[in-house]
Design a protein around this motif. Structure first.
Motif, PDB file in Angstrom:
ATOM      1  N   ILE A 297       1.022  -0.917  -0.040  1.00  0.00           N
ATOM      2  CA  ILE A 297       0.644  -0.030   0.330  1.00  0.00           C
ATOM      3  C   ILE A 297       0.604   1.311   0.132  1.00  0.00           C
ATOM      4  CG2 ILE A 297      -1.764   1.526   1.780  1.00  0.00           C
ATOM      5  CD1 ILE A 297      -2.846  -0.929   2.402  1.00  0.00           C
ATOM      6  N   LYS A 298       1.834   1.313   0.781  1.00  0.00           N
ATOM      7  CA  LYS A 298       2.709   2.152   0.981  1.00  0.00           C
ATOM      8  C   LYS A 298       3.650   2.802  -0.381  1.00  0.00           C
ATOM      9  CE  LYS A 298       6.830   4.510   3.804  1.00  0.00           C
ATOM     10  NZ  LYS A 298       8.149   4.294   4.959  1.00  0.00           N
ATOM     11  N   LYS A 299       4.003   1.276  -0.537  1.00  0.00           N
ATOM     12  CA  LYS A 299       4.135   2.077  -2.387  1.00  0.00           C
ATOM     13  C   LYS A 299       3.712   1.764  -3.426  1.00  0.00           C
ATOM     14  CE  LYS A 299       7.076  -0.872  -6.015  1.00  0.00           C
ATOM     15  NZ  LYS A 299       7.423  -2.440  -6.264  1.00  0.00           N
ATOM     16  N   THR A 300       2.005   1.865  -3.010  1.00  0.00           N
ATOM     17  CA  THR A 300       1.685   2.331  -4.375  1.00  0.00           C
ATOM     18  C   THR A 300       0.755   3.860  -4.246  1.00  0.00           C
ATOM     19  OG1 THR A 300       0.267  -0.010  -3.980  1.00  0.00           O
ATOM     20  CG2 THR A 300      -1.250   1.638  -5.328  1.00  0.00           C
ATOM     21  N   LEU A 301       0.721   3.863  -2.836  1.00  0.00           N
ATOM     22  CA  LEU A 301       0.095   5.138  -2.383  1.00  0.00           C
ATOM     23  C   LEU A 301       1.278   6.279  -3.072  1.00  0.00           C
ATOM     24  CD1 LEU A 301      -1.650   4.782   0.464  1.00  0.00           C
ATOM     25  CD2 LEU A 301      -2.663   4.809  -2.066  1.00  0.00           C
ATOM     26  N   ARG A 302       2.875   5.734  -2.965  1.00  0.00           N
ATOM     27  CA  ARG A 302       3.958   6.677  -2.384  1.00  0.00           C
ATOM     28  C   ARG A 302       3.945   7.067  -4.374  1.00  0.00           C
ATOM     29  NH1 ARG A 302       7.759   7.957   0.463  1.00  0.00           N
ATOM     30  NH2 ARG A 302       7.262   7.890   2.846  1.00  0.00           N
ATOM     31  N   LEU A 303       3.522   6.779  -5.773  1.00  0.00           N
ATOM     32  CA  LEU A 303       3.560   6.376  -6.717  1.00  0.00           C
ATOM     33  C   LEU A 303       2.510   7.575  -7.575  1.00  0.00           C
ATOM     34  CD1 LEU A 303       3.788   2.700  -8.082  1.00  0.00           C
ATOM     35  CD2 LEU A 303       6.133   4.603  -8.007  1.00  0.00           C
ATOM     36  N   SER A 304       1.984   7.528  -6.421  1.00  0.00           N
ATOM     37  CA  SER A 304       0.691   8.896  -6.644  1.00  0.00           C
ATOM     38  C   SER A 304       0.946  10.120  -6.311  1.00  0.00           C
ATOM     39  CB  SER A 304      -0.428   8.554  -6.641  1.00  0.00           C
ATOM     40  OG  SER A 304      -0.950   8.483  -5.704  1.00  0.00           O
ATOM     41  N   ASP A 305       1.485  10.470  -5.401  1.00  0.00           N
ATOM     42  CA  ASP A 305       2.166  11.082  -4.290  1.00  0.00           C
ATOM     43  C   ASP A 305       3.255  11.070  -3.088  1.00  0.00           C
ATOM     44  OD1 ASP A 305       1.781  13.459  -2.793  1.00  0.00           O
ATOM     45  OD2 ASP A 305       0.117  13.192  -1.591  1.00  0.00           O
ATOM     46  N   PRO A 306       4.333  10.966  -3.799  1.00  0.00           N
ATOM     47  CA  PRO A 306       5.096  11.046  -2.893  1.00  0.00           C
ATOM     48  C   PRO A 306       5.652  11.476  -1.772  1.00  0.00           C
ATOM     49  CG  PRO A 306       6.107  11.756  -5.019  1.00  0.00           C
ATOM     50  CD  PRO A 306       5.093  12.094  -4.876  1.00  0.00           C
ATOM     51  N   ASP A 307       4.737  12.833  -1.535  1.00  0.00           N
ATOM     52  CA  ASP A 307       5.300  13.235  -0.079  1.00  0.00           C
ATOM     53  C   ASP A 307       4.233  12.709   0.939  1.00  0.00           C
ATOM     54  OD1 ASP A 307       7.183  15.136  -1.446  1.00  0.00           O
ATOM     55  OD2 ASP A 307       5.262  16.762  -1.876  1.00  0.00           O
ATOM     56  N   LEU A 308       3.146  11.675   0.462  1.00  0.00           N
ATOM     57  CA  LEU A 308       2.248  11.213   1.217  1.00  0.00           C
ATOM     58  C   LEU A 308       2.844  10.588   2.473  1.00  0.00           C
ATOM     59  CD1 LEU A 308      -0.969  11.007   2.355  1.00  0.00           C
ATOM     60  CD2 LEU A 308      -0.722   8.973   0.162  1.00  0.00           C
ATOM     61  N   VAL A 309       2.340  10.679   3.430  1.00  0.00           N
ATOM     62  CA  VAL A 309       3.188  10.115   4.491  1.00  0.00           C
ATOM     63  C   VAL A 309       2.014   8.313   5.228  1.00  0.00           C
ATOM     64  CG1 VAL A 309       3.898   9.973   7.076  1.00  0.00           C
ATOM     65  CG2 VAL A 309       4.115  12.125   5.982  1.00  0.00           C
ATOM     66  N   VAL A 310       2.758   7.289   5.255  1.00  0.00           N
ATOM     67  CA  VAL A 310       2.216   6.213   4.850  1.00  0.00           C
ATOM     68  C   VAL A 310       2.935   5.319   5.884  1.00  0.00           C
ATOM     69  CG1 VAL A 310       1.737   3.992   3.811  1.00  0.00           C
ATOM     70  CG2 VAL A 310       1.328   6.395   2.510  1.00  0.00           C
ATOM     71  N   LEU A 311       2.503   5.002   7.675  1.00  0.00           N
ATOM     72  CA  LEU A 311       3.319   4.737   8.680  1.00  0.00           C
ATOM     73  C   LEU A 311       2.576   3.160   8.098  1.00  0.00           C
ATOM     74  CD1 LEU A 311       3.710   7.765  10.340  1.00  0.00           C
ATOM     75  CD2 LEU A 311       4.816   6.199   8.882  1.00  0.00           C
ATOM     76  N   PRO A 312       3.538   2.498   8.444  1.00  0.00           N
ATOM     77  CA  PRO A 312       2.763   1.267   9.423  1.00  0.00           C
ATOM     78  C   PRO A 312       2.743   0.718  10.540  1.00  0.00           C
ATOM     79  CG  PRO A 312       5.244   0.791   8.858  1.00  0.00           C
ATOM     80  CD  PRO A 312       4.650   2.136   8.706  1.00  0.00           C
ATOM     81  N   LEU A 313       1.757   0.680  11.860  1.00  0.00           N
ATOM     82  CA  LEU A 313       1.951   0.272  12.966  1.00  0.00           C
ATOM     83  C   LEU A 313       0.831  -0.633  13.823  1.00  0.00           C
ATOM     84  CD1 LEU A 313      -0.810   2.649  14.648  1.00  0.00           C
ATOM     85  CD2 LEU A 313      -0.513   2.402  12.213  1.00  0.00           C
ATOM     86  N   SER A 314       0.606  -1.071  14.547  1.00  0.00           N
ATOM     87  CA  SER A 314       0.314  -2.117  15.763  1.00  0.00           C
ATOM     88  C   SER A 314      -0.468  -2.038  16.713  1.00  0.00           C
ATOM     89  CB  SER A 314       0.703  -3.444  15.597  1.00  0.00           C
ATOM     90  OG  SER A 314       0.589  -4.889  16.687  1.00  0.00           O
ATOM     91  N   ILE A 315      -1.165  -1.305  16.637  1.00  0.00           N
ATOM     92  CA  ILE A 315      -2.181  -0.372  18.553  1.00  0.00           C
ATOM     93  C   ILE A 315      -1.770  -1.761  19.132  1.00  0.00           C
ATOM     94  CG2 ILE A 315      -3.686   0.540  19.618  1.00  0.00           C
ATOM     95  CD1 ILE A 315      -4.499   1.838  17.208  1.00  0.00           C
TER      96      ILE A 315
END
Length: 371
Positions: A297-315
């Motif tokens: 998901i991070k790779k795909t979203l960054r292709l269209s918006d390189p500045d988008l902050v995408v962070l993985p987490l486990s609450i």
């Protein structure tokens, strides 16, 4: 238990002015006393004020009619009637009032301080007593004015929660768990969808010392913009946030389309929502396969918006939460700096405009005259 309420219909009435009095002096040794009827008192006003300890409009559900007191009637011996007592209607921050019939916006209380008051309806004026009408040709007037009637309005009161950050996502994505971890809020958390049925607010203390208010709204489902689920009713509560947190459940197989679906629902509700800065959080990476989905998901979203902050987490396992907190703090601080710079820019522009006007004006020295 007080239920959450973000809309209410109320009726407000200002007070009627008191009637003027018809009276004459009746004193010993004053057989032909003149008129001595006092004026009626002014009717009470309808006043709105902000109370920051209020978080809902539930109190307007229990009391729907707010009426100011009428002014007292005038009395003899030139005594004026007592002014009617105002009725004060308390509202939570972020409230707006509209005309119930036309929908016309009357007042937005977003930027109103708690010390301020908004006088909406003015009470009727008191009538003049007969002492007011004495003249050289009419020494004993036997008439007085009635008090002016008050006003009546029906209003629709709406609450838009004021927060810095809005949490959006599908049901059971982990929004309430994140709010519970970061803030002093204690929303209901359970392992089934639609646990959150009302908006929840929490306060995150940033490293800079600034308090960041986070709003968690009920989960959005596909078709929410057309009225499906609970999302449509509460989407308005993120309209005043400065940025958005998209929460994606990476344990689900359909997580790859979740972001676009959420954006589509927000766009259908209000295109302005997608103009806000955003952070995408890929949750539940502790579940097998979820970490790989988050990376994709991070790779795909960054292709269209390189500045988008995408962070993985486990609450649940407390993974990646420090990075999320820092990202939220940095984004809000950056937006605060932009607002400050914009305000300073407006001041400089106003100064330069005033200076250019002054530069074009002729200068008059002491003792000289302008031709």
């Amino acid at each position: 238990m007080i239920q959450f309420a973000d809309e209410a219909l109320i009726e407000v009435r200002s007070g009627k002015g008191g009637n003027g009095c018809i009276a004459f002096r009746r004193e010993k040794y004053v057989p032909m006393g003149g008129p001595a009827g006092g004026d009626g008192g002014k009717g009470g006003d309808v006043v709105f004020c902000i109370k920051r300890n209020l978080r809902t409009l539930a109190h307007l559900r229990y009391k729907q009619v707010f009426k100011a007191k009428n002014g007292g009637d005038g009395e003899g011996s030139n005594r004026f009637g007592r002014d009617g007592e105002d009725v004060i209607v308390p509202l939570p921050p972020g409230t707006i009032i509209r005309d119930a019939d036309t929908g016309e916006l009357i007042k937005d209380f977003t930027d109103m301080d708690e010390q301020e008051q908004f006088v909406f309806l003015t009470g009727g004026k008191g009538g003049w007593g007969n002492a007011r009408f004495k003249s050289s040709t009419n020494q004993a007037p036997r008439y007085a004015h009635e008090g002016k009637p008050g006003e009546v309005r029906k209003l629709r009161v709406e609450l838009n929660i004021i927060a810095d950050v809005g949490l959006v996502g599908f049901p059971n994505a982990g929004k309430s768990s994140l709010l519970d971890f970061f803030t002093n809020a204690r929303p209901k958390i359970a392992a089934y969808p639609f646990t959150t049925k009302i908006p929840n607010l929490g306060v995150l203390r940033a490293n800079t010392g600034r308090d960041i208010i986070i709003a968690d709204i009920p989960g959005i489902i596909e078709g929410a913009s057309e009225g499906a689920g609970l999302g449509l009713r509460f989407l308005k509560h993120i309209s005043r946030t400065v940025c958005l947190l998209f929460m994606i459940d990476c344990s689900e197989e359909n997580c790859f389309s979740a972001y676009e679906t959420l954006c589509g629902e927000l766009r259908a509700f209000s295109a302005e929502l997608l103009e806000k800065p955003r952070i995408v959080l890929c949750n539940k990476i502790d579940i097998p396969g979820a970490s790989d989905r988050a990376a994709e998901i991070k790779k795909t979203l960054r292709l269209s918006d390189p500045d988008l902050v995408v962070l993985p987490l486990s609450i649940s396992e407390r993974k990646g939460l420090d990075s999320v907190q820092k990202a939220i703090s940095d984004m809000v601080s950056k937006l605060d700096d932009c607002d400050t710079s914009a305000a300073e820019g407006q001041k400089i522009s106003a100064f330069m405009a005033a200076r250019s006007v002054c530069d074009d004006m002729p200068v008059q020295y002491p003792g000289s005259e302008l031709s």
